[in-house]
Design a protein around this motif. Structure first.
Motif, short mmCIF file in Angstrom:
data_model
loop_
_atom_site.label_atom_id
_atom_site.label_comp_id
_atom_site.label_asym_id
_atom_site.label_seq_id
_atom_site.Cartn_x
_atom_site.Cartn_y
_atom_site.Cartn_z
N TYR A 1 17.04 -25.58 -7.79
CA TYR A 1 17.97 -25.36 -6.68
C TYR A 1 19.34 -24.92 -7.17
CZ TYR A 1 14.57 -28.04 -3.94
OH TYR A 1 13.44 -28.48 -3.32
N CYS A 2 20.01 -24.18 -6.30
CA CYS A 2 21.44 -23.95 -6.43
C CYS A 2 22.06 -24.72 -5.27
CB CYS A 2 21.77 -22.47 -6.34
SG CYS A 2 23.54 -22.14 -6.45
N ALA A 3 22.99 -25.59 -5.58
CA ALA A 3 23.53 -26.47 -4.54
C ALA A 3 25.05 -26.34 -4.47
CB ALA A 3 23.14 -27.91 -4.85
N VAL A 4 25.54 -26.48 -3.27
CA VAL A 4 26.98 -26.41 -3.04
C VAL A 4 27.41 -27.61 -2.20
CG1 VAL A 4 28.88 -25.12 -1.99
CG2 VAL A 4 27.05 -23.90 -3.14
N SER A 5 28.43 -28.27 -2.68
CA SER A 5 29.02 -29.37 -1.93
C SER A 5 30.39 -28.91 -1.45
CB SER A 5 29.14 -30.60 -2.84
OG SER A 5 29.68 -31.67 -2.13
N VAL B 1 30.19 -16.20 0.88
CA VAL B 1 31.00 -16.17 -0.34
C VAL B 1 30.12 -16.39 -1.58
CG1 VAL B 1 32.75 -17.48 -1.64
CG2 VAL B 1 33.17 -16.85 0.74
N GLU C 1 24.64 -18.87 -14.52
CA GLU C 1 25.94 -19.34 -15.02
C GLU C 1 26.42 -20.59 -14.29
OE1 GLU C 1 27.55 -18.09 -17.61
OE2 GLU C 1 25.95 -16.62 -17.89
N VAL C 2 25.85 -20.85 -13.12
CA VAL C 2 26.23 -22.06 -12.38
C VAL C 2 25.85 -23.27 -13.23
CG1 VAL C 2 25.78 -23.43 -10.30
CG2 VAL C 2 25.90 -20.93 -10.14
N GLU C 3 26.72 -24.25 -13.25
CA GLU C 3 26.48 -25.40 -14.13
C GLU C 3 25.11 -26.04 -13.86
OE1 GLU C 3 28.40 -29.71 -15.41
OE2 GLU C 3 28.80 -28.92 -13.43
N MET D 1 30.36 -15.68 -18.70
CA MET D 1 30.79 -15.04 -17.47
C MET D 1 31.24 -16.11 -16.46
SD MET D 1 28.62 -12.60 -14.85
CE MET D 1 27.24 -13.72 -14.74
N ILE E 1 31.96 -17.03 -12.74
CA ILE E 1 31.64 -16.58 -11.38
C ILE E 1 32.93 -16.52 -10.57
CG2 ILE E 1 30.42 -17.24 -9.27
CD1 ILE E 1 28.50 -18.82 -11.28
N GLU E 2 33.05 -15.48 -9.78
CA GLU E 2 34.20 -15.38 -8.88
C GLU E 2 33.74 -15.54 -7.44
OE1 GLU E 2 36.53 -11.90 -9.54
OE2 GLU E 2 36.68 -12.26 -11.70
N LEU E 3 34.42 -16.41 -6.74
CA LEU E 3 34.10 -16.61 -5.32
C LEU E 3 35.31 -16.13 -4.51
CD1 LEU E 3 32.39 -20.14 -5.28
CD2 LEU E 3 31.32 -17.89 -5.49
N ILE F 1 38.73 -23.67 -10.21
CA ILE F 1 39.43 -24.85 -10.76
C ILE F 1 38.78 -25.19 -12.11
CG2 ILE F 1 40.02 -27.27 -10.40
CD1 ILE F 1 39.87 -26.69 -7.35
N PHE F 2 37.47 -25.27 -12.11
CA PHE F 2 36.68 -25.34 -13.34
C PHE F 2 35.59 -24.28 -13.17
CE2 PHE F 2 38.45 -29.66 -13.01
CZ PHE F 2 39.09 -29.73 -14.25
N ASN G 1 32.64 -21.85 -12.77
CA ASN G 1 31.21 -22.03 -12.57
C ASN G 1 30.84 -23.45 -12.11
OD1 ASN G 1 31.19 -19.45 -13.54
ND2 ASN G 1 30.33 -19.99 -15.54
N GLN G 2 31.88 -24.24 -11.79
CA GLN G 2 31.64 -25.62 -11.36
C GLN G 2 32.39 -25.96 -10.08
OE1 GLN G 2 33.06 -27.42 -15.07
NE2 GLN G 2 30.97 -28.13 -15.44
N VAL G 3 33.70 -25.80 -10.11
CA VAL G 3 34.54 -26.24 -8.97
C VAL G 3 35.50 -25.11 -8.59
CG1 VAL G 3 36.17 -27.95 -8.10
CG2 VAL G 3 34.46 -28.62 -9.79
N ARG H 1 31.84 -27.38 -4.83
CA ARG H 1 31.26 -27.83 -6.09
C ARG H 1 29.90 -27.18 -6.23
NH1 ARG H 1 29.96 -28.77 -10.85
NH2 ARG H 1 29.70 -30.88 -11.68
N LEU H 2 29.76 -26.35 -7.24
CA LEU H 2 28.50 -25.62 -7.47
C LEU H 2 27.67 -26.31 -8.55
CD1 LEU H 2 30.13 -23.45 -5.93
CD2 LEU H 2 29.30 -21.77 -7.58
N LYS H 3 26.39 -26.42 -8.27
CA LYS H 3 25.48 -26.98 -9.26
C LYS H 3 24.13 -26.27 -9.17
CE LYS H 3 27.40 -31.66 -9.14
NZ LYS H 3 27.16 -33.07 -8.79
N ARG H 4 23.43 -26.36 -10.27
CA ARG H 4 22.07 -25.81 -10.31
C ARG H 4 21.22 -26.86 -11.02
NH1 ARG H 4 19.92 -22.79 -14.53
NH2 ARG H 4 21.97 -22.74 -15.48
#
Lengths: 219, 76
Positions: free
Chosen positions: A45-49, A140, A153-155, B1, B3-5, B11-12, B14-16, B30-33
């Motif tokens: 998954y790719c998740a966004v909070s 976005v 690249e997402v964490e 790389m 990521i640009e939103l 802020i961090f 590829n994370q925040v 907050r982005l996570k995979r």
């Protein structure tokens, strides 16, 4: 996690290590992690909070050196006091990746249009979620992740998710041990036959059930 | 790389990501995979950790073991 494991009796650690069937059943019945069917692979998954914070809160914490990494936001998003005051996480969603790629955006748009909150490819933490807010973030996100390889690249927090899932049966082991000790201290209630009922962590029992979100699904 | 939103500041990376909302609020993404953990993965993880825990417990918590007959799954 390490402390929870080290605190277990050696017998249980040995049973875990050698894959004792009863021990494994106990773990299975106390983990939120689903059992895969034959041929099924783990979902990615790719998740966004999405959260809101007073600027002052962030500024003060930054000045005190508390905001060292993304972990601060992980804690702040689910902080009970902040949530009580209407801050922190407002909602989250996750998108099922197929071979590392986001699902087709028009599919997500269709689901949003139907106000679907829980589907295989897209689910939102709230049943009644603010569709326009979620749609704006999804747009976005898709734009930002449109470059090839950018999703990767997402964490990646898979290891943390695995550890979180493993903590729950560890806590259940400790609870079971405490109950056994209490029975023994109460005057030899006899050996416990089978796995005591009510050992599981509420809401997380059961084999092979659907995966459950954890604290916003991404902690 | 990184990521640009659009409309958000990293802020961090590829994370925040964050952006101001009015004068007093910050909106945060907050982005996570992740790969969803499975039962088998949980068991494998614990089996991988158990030897180290056994070694450590021998030093740190002597005499903490339950006797074998007291482990419920051995009394079925």
């Amino acid at each position: 996690m390490e402390q929870l494991l080290i605190g277990l009796p050696d017998q249980i650690l040995r049973d875990i290590q050698k894959g004792d069937e009863g021990c494994l059943k106990f773990i299975w019945s106390n983990t939120p992690a689903p059992r895969l069917r034959e041929g099924e692979t783990s979902s990615v998954y790719c998740a966004v909070s999405y959260g809101q914070f007073p600027i002052q809160l962030i500024t003060e914490n930054e000045e005190k050196g508390g905001v060292k990494d993304a972990g601060w936001y992980d804690i702040a998003l689910v902080h009970p006091k902040l949530q009580q005051d209407g801050f922190g996480e407002q909602w989250n969603f996750r998108l099922l990746l197929e071979e590392g790629a986001l699902p087709a955006q028009d599919l997500i748009e269709t689901l949003l249009g139907q106000r679907v909150h829980g589907s295989r490819v897209f689910d939102v933490s709230k049943i009644r979620y603010p569709v326009e807010e979620v749609r704006a973030v999804i747009e976005v996100l898709y734009q930002g992740l449109s470059v090839d390889g950018s999703v990767q690249e997402v964490e990646d927090v898979s290891q943390r998710m695995l550890e979180d899932a493993a903590i729950i049966p560890m806590v259940a082991f400790h609870k079971m041990i405490k109950e056994i000790s209490a029975r023994q201290a109460a005057g030899g209630a006899g050996l416990v036959r089978g796995i005591p009922s009510g050992m599981g962590v509420p809401g997380f029992g059961g084999n092979g059930g659907p995966g459950r979100r954890n604290g916003g699904g991404m902690n | 790389m990184t990521i640009e939103l659009q409309g958000f500041e990293a802020i961090f990376g590829n994370q925040v990501y964050g952006r101001a909302r009015g004068e007093d609020l910050v909106e945060v993404l907050r982005l996570k995979r992740y790969t969803s953990p499975t039962e088998d993965a949980v068991v494998s993880y614990l089996q991988q950790k158990a030897p180290d825990a056994l070694a450590a417990s021998a030093v740190l918590i002597p005499g903490s073991s339950l006797q074998k007959e007291k482990v419920p799954w051995n009394n079925c």
